[in-house]
Design an enzyme around this catalytic site. Structure first.
Site, short mmCIF file in Angstrom:
data_model
loop_
_atom_site.label_atom_id
_atom_site.label_comp_id
_atom_site.label_asym_id
_atom_site.label_seq_id
_atom_site.Cartn_x
_atom_site.Cartn_y
_atom_site.Cartn_z
N HIS A 128 0.82 -1.20 0.06
CA HIS A 128 -0.12 0.01 -0.05
C HIS A 128 0.92 1.08 -0.12
CE1 HIS A 128 -3.35 -2.63 0.71
NE2 HIS A 128 -4.27 -1.73 0.93
N HIS A 187 0.59 -4.49 8.92
CA HIS A 187 1.82 -4.17 8.77
C HIS A 187 2.50 -3.79 9.97
CE1 HIS A 187 2.18 -4.72 4.40
NE2 HIS A 187 1.42 -3.88 4.15
#
Length: 363
Positions: A128, A187
């Site tokens: 991302h 993450h």
């Protein structure tokens, strides 16, 4: 043996790093839980698929050159991200916290999961952040260049504060995307930072290339390069006894809801998308865009805005197509075809409008 020892040492250091970083995940979740919908939305806006479904079609109708740069930046940042994921074997917080031996059942942190948490690829670096940083670097740079050129034609200079504000907005948006990725526990912070740095570097490199002059051969060469690269990397991993699907197993094992585990979040699907998009863009540029009758400036702001919104709606409708997941290979091939329809739709819509506009003007 020396290599094995070094790898073991690095693995231990990463375990310790994750041990400290999981506290950041807990902190973010604790402080932003009341705004969980916003955090998930910001994370969604930073998704690699948004580069193709939103940013490319929106920008293309205002500047075809910048739109194509966005496409190339998204493709190569996503491919490089997938390659790095397979090399680095990064864990994701939502499964690491359940797998690690640093905790027992009494002191193991309770990490919240969300529908977008259970991504199936390895975690490092953040895709991302990598794709979004590359794409938005190109967008911000293009806006600044356009404003500067406009002011120079008027024998004036662009105020420095404008540069500062635009890059500040760039930083704030990426910071929010990074916080969103940590919040949903997909993450660790170090993975976000690594993705950010790599994405900015790719954005800077791609911004220097005149991709609007690329021919069909350039696109075919690019797509073949991606195909061969992923094949050779998979082959090397196979020879080393490593499974590219190891992270899918962990995702399925520890995801709170099995329906949240989706094959379109795997590195294989990402690369399939990149190959399909690049290949079909080349064909569309050669056999559709070459029939174009005009340029960016002929339709004006209203026409460009209407086309941009229409194209976003059309390409999002493609996302409603459900692909069969029984056979993974078929799923990835069909995924490449499905994603390849995005640039064909956008470029085709542009040519259709220009042809209609030209006929109306002649009559």
């Amino acid at each position: 043996m020396l290599l094995v020892e070094r790898l073991a040492f690095l693995g231990e250091r990463m375990e310790q790093l994750h041990f400290h970083e999981i506290k950041a995940v807990e902190l973010v979740q604790r402080n932003f839980m009341e705004n969980k919908e916003l955090m998930q939305f910001v994370s969604h806006l930073g998704g690699p698929d948004m580069a193709f479904l939103l940013y490319f079609p929106l920008v293309y109708f205002f500047s075809q050159a910048v739109g194509l740069k966005i496409l190339w930046a998204a493709v190569f940042s996503e491919w490089l991200n997938a390659s790095l994921k397979w090399l680095l074997f990064g864990h994701r917080p939502y499964w690491w916290v359940r797998e690690t031996s640093l905790y027992n059942n009494q002191n193991r942190p309770d990490i919240e999961q969300f529908p977008s948490t259970c991504e199936t690829g390895p975690g490092s670096p953040s895709g991302h952040m990598m794709v979004t940083a590359a794409v938005w670097f190109i967008i911000v740079k293009a806006v600044i260049d356009h404003l500067r050129a406009t002011r120079e034609r008027a024998a004036d200079s662009l105020p420095f504060i404008v540069d500062v504000l635009l890059w500040y907005a760039f930083g704030v948006f990426l910071f929010m995307v990074g916080v969103g990725r940590v919040f949903i526990a997909t993450h660790f912070p170090n993975q976000v930072v690594l993705g950010l740095g790599a994405g900015i570097l790719i954005g800077h490199i791609v911004s220097q290339f005149p991709v609007h002059t690329f021919t069909l051969l350039n696109y075919l060469t690019g797509s073949m390069f991606l195909l061969q690269a992923v094949f050779y990397q998979y082959f090397v991993m196979f020879l080393m006894g490593l499974s590219p699907d190891w992270s899918i197993t962990l995702a399925a094992k520890w995801c709170a809801d099995p329906s949240w585990v989706r094959l379109n979040t795997t590195p294989f699907y990402s690369v399939s998308r990149d190959i399909g998009v690049l290949f079909c863009t080349g064909l569309a540029q050669r056999y559709i865009a070459s029939k174009s009758a005009g340029g960016d400036s002929q339709r004006g702001m209203v026409g460009s805005t209407a086309l941009a919104v229409t194209s976003v709606i059309l390409v999002h409708s493609l996302g409603l197509l459900q692909l069969p997941t029984k056979f993974k290979s078929l799923f990835y091939v069909l995924g490449a075809c499905k994603e390849g329809l995005i640039p064909v739709t956008v470029i085709g819509l542009n040519v259709l409008y220009e042809k209609t506009f030209s006929k109306a003007k002649m009559s």
